[in-house]
Design a protein around this motif. Sequence first.
Motif, PDB file in Angstrom:
ATOM      1  N   LEU A  80     -10.814   8.794  -8.299  1.00  0.00           N
ATOM      2  CA  LEU A  80     -10.629   7.563  -7.518  1.00  0.00           C
ATOM      3  C   LEU A  80      -9.345   6.840  -7.907  1.00  0.00           C
ATOM      4  CD1 LEU A  80     -14.283   6.224  -7.362  1.00  0.00           C
ATOM      5  CD2 LEU A  80     -12.927   7.156  -5.482  1.00  0.00           C
ATOM      6  N   VAL A  81      -9.026   6.823  -9.200  1.00  0.00           N
ATOM      7  CA  VAL A  81      -7.771   6.202  -9.654  1.00  0.00           C
ATOM      8  C   VAL A  81      -6.582   7.000  -9.113  1.00  0.00           C
ATOM      9  CG1 VAL A  81      -6.368   5.708 -11.692  1.00  0.00           C
ATOM     10  CG2 VAL A  81      -8.783   5.106 -11.676  1.00  0.00           C
ATOM     11  N   LEU A  82      -6.659   8.318  -9.195  1.00  0.00           N
ATOM     12  CA  LEU A  82      -5.588   9.165  -8.666  1.00  0.00           C
ATOM     13  C   LEU A  82      -5.433   8.964  -7.161  1.00  0.00           C
ATOM     14  CD1 LEU A  82      -3.550  11.384  -9.452  1.00  0.00           C
ATOM     15  CD2 LEU A  82      -5.331  13.052  -8.885  1.00  0.00           C
ATOM     16  N   TYR A  83      -6.543   8.821  -6.458  1.00  0.00           N
ATOM     17  CA  TYR A  83      -6.515   8.558  -5.019  1.00  0.00           C
ATOM     18  C   TYR A  83      -5.763   7.263  -4.712  1.00  0.00           C
ATOM     19  CZ  TYR A  83      -8.319   7.545  -0.327  1.00  0.00           C
ATOM     20  OH  TYR A  83      -8.431   7.252   1.003  1.00  0.00           O
ATOM     21  N   ALA A  84      -6.024   6.234  -5.502  1.00  0.00           N
ATOM     22  CA  ALA A  84      -5.357   4.947  -5.285  1.00  0.00           C
ATOM     23  C   ALA A  84      -3.851   5.063  -5.488  1.00  0.00           C
ATOM     24  CB  ALA A  84      -5.937   3.891  -6.224  1.00  0.00           C
ATOM     25  N   PRO A  90       2.133   7.180  -1.210  1.00  0.00           N
ATOM     26  CA  PRO A  90       3.162   8.213  -1.067  1.00  0.00           C
ATOM     27  C   PRO A  90       2.768   9.387  -0.169  1.00  0.00           C
ATOM     28  CG  PRO A  90       2.579   7.923  -3.402  1.00  0.00           C
ATOM     29  CD  PRO A  90       1.722   7.016  -2.602  1.00  0.00           C
ATOM     30  N   LEU A  91       1.505   9.794  -0.178  1.00  0.00           N
ATOM     31  CA  LEU A  91       1.108  10.975   0.596  1.00  0.00           C
ATOM     32  C   LEU A  91       0.486  10.650   1.945  1.00  0.00           C
ATOM     33  CD1 LEU A  91      -0.440  13.327  -2.127  1.00  0.00           C
ATOM     34  CD2 LEU A  91       1.855  13.368  -1.142  1.00  0.00           C
ATOM     35  N   GLY A  92       0.087   9.415   2.159  1.00  0.00           N
ATOM     36  CA  GLY A  92      -0.555   9.052   3.413  1.00  0.00           C
ATOM     37  C   GLY A  92      -2.060   9.213   3.324  1.00  0.00           C
ATOM     38  N   TYR A  93      -2.753   8.614   4.274  1.00  0.00           N
ATOM     39  CA  TYR A  93      -4.210   8.561   4.237  1.00  0.00           C
ATOM     40  C   TYR A  93      -4.854   9.930   4.418  1.00  0.00           C
ATOM     41  CZ  TYR A  93      -9.002   7.537   5.372  1.00  0.00           C
ATOM     42  OH  TYR A  93     -10.365   7.541   5.374  1.00  0.00           O
ATOM     43  N   VAL A  94      -4.439  10.690   5.415  1.00  0.00           N
ATOM     44  CA  VAL A  94      -5.119  11.938   5.756  1.00  0.00           C
ATOM     45  C   VAL A  94      -5.019  12.952   4.625  1.00  0.00           C
ATOM     46  CG1 VAL A  94      -5.159  13.885   7.358  1.00  0.00           C
ATOM     47  CG2 VAL A  94      -4.856  11.577   8.229  1.00  0.00           C
ATOM     48  N   ALA A 127      -8.245  13.912   2.299  1.00  0.00           N
ATOM     49  CA  ALA A 127      -8.710  15.305   2.322  1.00  0.00           C
ATOM     50  C   ALA A 127      -8.705  15.894   0.908  1.00  0.00           C
ATOM     51  CB  ALA A 127      -7.831  16.137   3.258  1.00  0.00           C
ATOM     52  N   LEU A 128      -7.643  15.640   0.147  1.00  0.00           N
ATOM     53  CA  LEU A 128      -7.591  16.123  -1.235  1.00  0.00           C
ATOM     54  C   LEU A 128      -8.680  15.488  -2.093  1.00  0.00           C
ATOM     55  CD1 LEU A 128      -3.743  16.195  -1.900  1.00  0.00           C
ATOM     56  CD2 LEU A 128      -5.284  18.158  -1.729  1.00  0.00           C
ATOM     57  N   MET A 129      -8.936  14.203  -1.881  1.00  0.00           N
ATOM     58  CA  MET A 129      -9.959  13.524  -2.676  1.00  0.00           C
ATOM     59  C   MET A 129     -11.350  14.065  -2.363  1.00  0.00           C
ATOM     60  SD  MET A 129     -12.371  10.700  -2.983  1.00  0.00           S
ATOM     61  CE  MET A 129     -12.216   9.958  -1.420  1.00  0.00           C
ATOM     62  N   ILE A 130     -11.672  14.244  -1.094  1.00  0.00           N
ATOM     63  CA  ILE A 130     -12.985  14.784  -0.721  1.00  0.00           C
ATOM     64  C   ILE A 130     -13.149  16.182  -1.299  1.00  0.00           C
ATOM     65  CG2 ILE A 130     -14.412  15.585   1.213  1.00  0.00           C
ATOM     66  CD1 ILE A 130     -13.196  13.295   2.871  1.00  0.00           C
ATOM     67  N   LEU A 152       2.248   9.561   6.647  1.00  0.00           N
ATOM     68  CA  LEU A 152       3.346  10.344   6.109  1.00  0.00           C
ATOM     69  C   LEU A 152       3.880  11.221   7.222  1.00  0.00           C
ATOM     70  CD1 LEU A 152       4.946  11.428   3.577  1.00  0.00           C
ATOM     71  CD2 LEU A 152       3.215  13.181   3.457  1.00  0.00           C
ATOM     72  N   GLY A 153       5.139  11.165   7.477  1.00  0.00           N
ATOM     73  CA  GLY A 153       5.739  12.067   8.456  1.00  0.00           C
ATOM     74  C   GLY A 153       5.664  11.557   9.876  1.00  0.00           C
ATOM     75  N   ILE A 154       6.223  12.354  10.776  1.00  0.00           N
ATOM     76  CA  ILE A 154       6.347  11.968  12.175  1.00  0.00           C
ATOM     77  C   ILE A 154       5.010  12.075  12.895  1.00  0.00           C
ATOM     78  CG2 ILE A 154       6.958  14.246  13.029  1.00  0.00           C
ATOM     79  CD1 ILE A 154       9.080  12.737  14.744  1.00  0.00           C
ATOM     80  N   ALA A 155       4.105  12.941  12.421  1.00  0.00           N
ATOM     81  CA  ALA A 155       2.821  13.132  13.097  1.00  0.00           C
ATOM     82  C   ALA A 155       1.830  12.045  12.744  1.00  0.00           C
ATOM     83  CB  ALA A 155       2.244  14.497  12.742  1.00  0.00           C
ATOM     84  N   GLY A 156       2.162  11.162  11.827  1.00  0.00           N
ATOM     85  CA  GLY A 156       1.241  10.110  11.440  1.00  0.00           C
ATOM     86  C   GLY A 156       0.171  10.586  10.479  1.00  0.00           C
ATOM     87  N   VAL A 157       0.406  11.734   9.870  1.00  0.00           N
ATOM     88  CA  VAL A 157      -0.560  12.288   8.933  1.00  0.00           C
ATOM     89  C   VAL A 157      -0.250  11.707   7.594  1.00  0.00           C
ATOM     90  CG1 VAL A 157      -1.478  14.394   7.920  1.00  0.00           C
ATOM     91  CG2 VAL A 157      -0.707  14.393  10.268  1.00  0.00           C
TER      92      VAL A 157
END
Length: 177
Positions: A101-105, A110-114, A118-121, A172-177
């Motif tokens: 959870l700390v790493l997620y925060a 920097p990496l964006g929500y998606v 996904a990495l956290m789940i 993050l990025g042009i796709a909004g990911v």
Amino acid sequence: MQRPIAEATFHIVLIGLVGYFLMESYSIRGSAAGGSLSPAFFPKAICVFLIVMLLVSLLTTIITSAAPRISEGPSDEDIAAPQKGSLVVSVIAWTAVLGLLVLYAFLLEPLGYVITTALMIFSMVSVLVMLNKQERKVTPKGVAGLAGFSIVTSLAIFMLFTKGFSIILPTLGIAGV
């Protein structure tokens, strides 16, 4: 019989605490930014959801403690006495979840929500499965299924909040990911 009483008491204390948080959520003021939902919507929704789940769990605890014991399994004392190995695994699991959870925060901006969600789940479920005594079998099909579930879940939540509730999430990025 001591264990169900302690569990019921714990449930009642949690219900009271969540009820207090629900009352406090009514004091959250609206924002000038506009939007379709007030700032108090999610705290209220989460509190109501928690109260319903705690009530269901409390009723389940009461019903199962009132039911007669049919099988000749281990006694309540055997179940209540934590074994040294299970305590270590519980501490490792809680520490791993807290660390993730700390790493997620830290990685959310920097990496964006998606990507971060996904990495956290994926990481959270992987760690908890690996620490589970019964579920240590890891297959490529299971890993691919978990990866797909993680990506689909994070994309669905992202679309729900950005398109449905008009809430801006880190991208993050042009796709909004």
